[in-house]
Design an enzyme around this catalytic site. Structure first.
Site, mmCIF file in Angstrom:
data_model
loop_
_atom_site.group_PDB
_atom_site.id
_atom_site.type_symbol
_atom_site.label_atom_id
_atom_site.label_comp_id
_atom_site.label_asym_id
_atom_site.label_seq_id
_atom_site.Cartn_x
_atom_site.Cartn_y
_atom_site.Cartn_z
ATOM 1 N N TYR A 1 -7.545 35.008 1.087
ATOM 2 C CA TYR A 1 -7.891 34.823 -0.331
ATOM 3 C C TYR A 1 -9.140 35.609 -0.720
ATOM 4 C CZ TYR A 1 -4.341 31.349 -1.296
ATOM 5 O OH TYR A 1 -3.134 30.723 -1.506
ATOM 6 N N TYR B 1 0.788 23.250 -5.709
ATOM 7 C CA TYR B 1 0.530 24.153 -4.582
ATOM 8 C C TYR B 1 0.906 23.445 -3.290
ATOM 9 C CZ TYR B 1 -1.762 27.078 -1.149
ATOM 10 O OH TYR B 1 -2.008 27.879 -0.063
ATOM 11 N N ASP C 1 2.967 15.542 -1.252
ATOM 12 C CA ASP C 1 2.117 16.444 -0.488
ATOM 13 C C ASP C 1 0.677 15.937 -0.599
ATOM 14 O OD1 ASP C 1 0.539 18.451 0.462
ATOM 15 O OD2 ASP C 1 1.436 20.062 -0.737
ATOM 16 N N LYS D 1 -4.880 19.021 6.462
ATOM 17 C CA LYS D 1 -6.337 19.116 6.231
ATOM 18 C C LYS D 1 -7.198 18.004 6.849
ATOM 19 C CE LYS D 1 -6.274 22.366 2.487
ATOM 20 N NZ LYS D 1 -5.278 22.540 1.457
#
Ligand SMILES: *Cc1c(COP(=O)(O)O)cnc(C)c1O
Length: 461
Positions: free
Chosen positions: A19, A149, A267, A296
């Site tokens: 990114y 996302y 999610d 995460k």
């Protein structure tokens, strides 16, 4: 010579960062992080920075937590890795037991992988194959949200709704039905001038009838029998712009999914493990998914790991004699890695021992009420948040909500100013956000708010 200088030169020579427009490093070095402790990162000169984005949304109990380090060290002396097909080990078993205990009754089977994208890929592949096994072979499509996302692999990207991330790859992605984002600040249904988006979404009553779900209702009435599942991030569209949204939306959406018998795939890669104030965001809505995707925060940010948790119903559709061809042929090399399992187990123990969730509400109140003052700033169009996450949306014109042109790079200016003040703010475009470790204390939250206020009020685009 400072070693950092040499290393940054080697970084330029050999590395390509995620990114990142690498040309930006011609003028500005990446931040060289030498070590970390608690909510702080330190550079080679010993300068201290608040890790206000939890190192991409995964740090929970702070960096360098002794309990997690000890668990990883112990595990290291026992077993570092083993493939997970045909073998098993204690950490993976104990972690699965704990995860199942933490999630609602229906969720009972844990499938491990190694990152958030794969956690979602696993869910959609399982969902699709489930319907084949059930003889409902026409259910081959998914519904997803604008601004959603789910990761950067092809399947996860196909279900993502952030245009700039996927534009060049259109030829490779599959189509899904896309429904509007519950983006209150830019609500297309709103006839009257804007109220600010609801802060403290969870208790607030709504002054709309959630028209942004009408398209889903129509779609399911027309095409429900062709749809395998719907995937979304509960209560917070994170990468799409830290869009915290009302719990009523999630409740109604879950009701529609259940009514039309499509899989609800939640999610929680970003929202899981306390970030919204509950262990999982969906708990605020009193609902339960068919698939729960976690990564995460699963290992508190120490080691890559992911899990997709699903129901007995899904599991049993695949459970048969081998010759029947119902096996789920999917797996990753580091599935259920023992070191990662140990870190995750240690993190869940910290939740219990340190009563992390009990202590969270006070911190959330300080953070969310501390954000109020940002509303006065000239470039701040919206202030929103949930749990330990808070965001401001910078706009060129507050009245019309017109964004800055992208050449202004307002977010990038904020990033650079933040570093000068010892803050790692890494805006998503022009959305400046805090995504705080759960371990941050009240004094640190105030400090972070004051410093962020200075940075944003000093913006001169
Ligand atoms: C970060 C993220 C992912 C992707 O996770 P990776 O580990 O980066 O592949 C998926 N879903 C959500 C909600 C995320 O925030």
């Amino acid at each position: 010579m400072i070693p950092e200088v040499d290393l940054l030169e080697l970084d330029r020579r050999y590395l390509w960062h995620p990114y990142t427009q690498m040309k930006d490093f011609e003028k500005d070095d990446p931040l060289f992080v030498d070590r970390a402790d608690g909510v702080f990162l330190f550079d080679a000169q010993g300068r201290r920075y608040y890790d206000t984005i939890s190192s991409w949304w995964c740090i929970l109990h702070g960096h360098n937590h002794p309990g997690i380090k000890a668990a990883i060290r112990d595990q290291l002396d026992r077993l570092e890795h083993v493939h997970f097909a045909g073998t098993t080990h204690e950490g993976a078993i104990r972690l699965a037991e704990k995860l199942v205990a933490l999630t609602p009754d229906g969720l009972s089977k844990v499938f491990y992988s190694d990152n958030g994208s794969t956690a979602c890929e696993v869910a959609i592949k399982m969902s699709l194959q489930y319907w084949k096994h059930m003889g409902e072979t026409r259910r081959e499509s998914f519904v997803s949200l604008e601004r959603g996302y789910h990761g950067d692999t092809i399947g996860a990207m196909s279900l993502g709704g952030v245009p700039s991330f996927k534009g060049p790859f259109d030829a490779l992605t599959f189509d899904s039905y896309r429904i509007p984002s519950p983006y209150c600040y830019r609500c297309p249904y709103e006839a009257k001038p804007p109220a600010k988006s609801p802060n403290h979404q969870i208790t607030k009553s709504l002054n709309c009838s959630i028209e942004c779900l009408d398209p889903l209702e129509k779609l399911l009435a027309d095409k429900g029998h062709e749809i395998a599942g719907i995937i979304l991030e509960p209560l917070l569209q994170a990468a799409g712009g830290m869009i915290a949204y009302p719990v009523q939306y999630l409740k109604r959406l879950a009701g529609l999914a259940s009514h039309h018998r499509i899989h609800l795939i939640l999610d929680e890669v970003a929202t899981g493990f306390g970030r919204t104030g509950r262990m999982f965001a969906f708990e605020h809505a009193g609902i339960a998914p068919d698939f729960l995707c976690l990564s995460k925060g699963l290992t508190a940010g120490f080691i890559p790991m992911a899990a997709t948790i699903t129901t007995d119903d899904v599991y049993h559709a695949f459970y048969a004699d081998y010759e029947e061809g119902r096996t789920f042929f999917h797996g990753h090399t580091f599935t259920g890695n023992p070191l990662a399992s140990a870190a995750a187990l240690a993190s869940l123990e910290i939740f219990e021992q340190e009563k992390v969730l009990d202590g969270l509400q006070d911190k959330i109140d300080i953070l969310q009420s501390g954000m109020e003052r940002f509303k006065e700033l000239p470039w701040v169009g919206d202030v929103r948040g949930i749990g330990m996450v808070a965001a401001v949306e910078l706009v060129m014109d507050r009245r019309t909500r017109t964004p800055f042109s992208s050449e202004k790079r307002a977010g990038w200016m904020i990033y650079k100013e933040g570093l000068k003040k010892g803050l790692i703010l890494r805006p998503l475009g022009d959305i400046v956000y805090l995504f705080l470790p759960l371990s941050v204390n009240a004094v640190q939250i105030e400090d972070i708010l004051n410093l962020s206020f200075d940075v944003i009020s000093g913006l001169n685009p």
